[in-house]
Design a protein around this motif. Structure first.
Motif, PDB file in Angstrom:
ATOM      1  N   ASP A  76      -9.391   6.796  21.858  1.00 61.58           N
ATOM      2  CA  ASP A  76      -9.380   7.131  23.282  1.00 61.58           C
ATOM      3  C   ASP A  76      -9.279   8.648  23.460  1.00 61.58           C
ATOM      4  N   GLU A  77     -10.143   9.210  24.296  1.00 61.42           N
ATOM      5  CA  GLU A  77     -10.247  10.661  24.422  1.00 61.42           C
ATOM      6  C   GLU A  77      -8.929  11.304  24.825  1.00 61.42           C
ATOM      7  N   SER A  78      -8.200  10.676  25.740  1.00 61.58           N
ATOM      8  CA  SER A  78      -6.923  11.240  26.187  1.00 61.58           C
ATOM      9  C   SER A  78      -5.894  11.215  25.051  1.00 61.58           C
ATOM     10  N   ASP A  79      -5.797  10.079  24.368  1.00 64.78           N
ATOM     11  CA  ASP A  79      -4.851   9.970  23.248  1.00 64.78           C
ATOM     12  C   ASP A  79      -5.244  10.896  22.107  1.00 64.78           C
ATOM     13  N   ARG A  81      -6.870  13.736  22.310  1.00 58.59           N
ATOM     14  CA  ARG A  81      -6.568  15.125  22.641  1.00 58.59           C
ATOM     15  C   ARG A  81      -5.063  15.401  22.565  1.00 58.59           C
ATOM     16  N   ASN A  82      -4.248  14.450  23.027  1.00 56.03           N
ATOM     17  CA  ASN A  82      -2.793  14.627  22.959  1.00 56.03           C
ATOM     18  C   ASN A  82      -2.326  14.754  21.512  1.00 56.03           C
TER      19      ASN A  82
END
Length: 263
Positions: A76-79, A81-82
């Motif tokens: 997942d892009e958000s995960d 990046r985090n």
């Protein structure tokens, strides 16, 4: 004795997550659990939805006569990046920077917790590459490349800088380094098949000479390169020996100080 559905789902999920890109026959699974194929199909639908919501992988289901299911890595892009931003912050600490524009990250890539997610992140970028083997160089390229290979369900071929009798016959290749000296790498003739489609993975890239050497090695086997992935790429020099690569992090300078950022 009939196995409860919760246990059956857990066991099916374990098989899929441990064997990415390996197709499991729905009929064989149903036979093993002594239930119908329809029941197994429903179980996998539940697993597929859960994994998709988790943002870590997709389950591909073939509903044809020989129906099977297999896992495809996704991050997942958000995960993603985090995770990478936390890692970049850790790598940007002043005590990690070494003379010569180098950075200390051995404790990261030799820690399975970090490496498996780094491998998964890179693997998810090359799921459509069509590769049938992952290639890297010893020593620090191996941990990440191994997890990339695991995520894509592929074997790993390692270029070595010293030929060992235990590796069997090997091809020796001379290639120029970024400093102008000529180096030698070896690839066992049994490690890479003629005509293979190769995904190249490296831990760190400055000028790209090592990856360029691996590309030259693939030509010796009449193989083709279908992708190039890097954990950390240095912003300098701007002119690299290779092009069209994908990197997770970049080492650059901010206000005159080294800094690691997410690409």
């Amino acid at each position: 004795m009939k196995i409860p559905r919760t246990e059956r789902i857990a066991r099916i999920m374990w098989r899929l997550t441990k064997n990415p890109f390996r197709s499991f026959s729905l009929s064989d699974i149903a036979k093993g659990f002594k239930v119908s194929k329809t029941v197994i199909s429903d179980d996998i639908e539940i697993i597929s939805k859960a994994m998709k919501d988790e943002g870590r992988c997709n389950i591909v289901i073939d509903r044809g006569r020989g129906g099977g299911a297999y896992l495809v890595p996704v991050f997942d892009e958000s995960d993603r990046r985090n995770f990478l931003e936390c890692l970049a912050n850790e790598l940007s600490k002043e005590e990690r920077f070494l003379p010569g524009g180098l950075i200390y990250y051995s404790d990261i890539i030799f820690n399975p917790y970090y490496t498996q997610w780094l491998g998964w992140a890179l693997a998810s970028m090359f799921v459509d590459s069509g590769a049938d083997v992952v290639m890297t160089t010893e020593v620090k390229g191996i941990p990440i490349a191994l997890y990339v290979a695991q995520g894509l369900g592929l074997p790993l071929a390692v270029c070595r800088f010293r030929n060992r009798p235990s590796d069997g016959p090997a091809v020796a290749l001379h290639y120029p380094s970024g400093t102008g000296e000529v180096r030698t790498m070896y690839m066992g003739t049994r490690n890479l098949k003629k005509g293979a489609k190769v995904l190249i993975i490296d831990d760190f890239m400055r000028g790209g000479s090592t990856i360029s050497g691996m590309i030259m090695m693939t030509r010796e086997f009449e193989a083709s390169v279908v992708g190039k992935g890097v954990f950390i790429a240095s912003a300098l020099p701007e002119q690299k020996a290779i092009s069209q690569y994908k990197a997770l992090l970049v080492l650059e300078k901010r206000e005159g100080k080294p800094h690691v950022s997410v690409l």
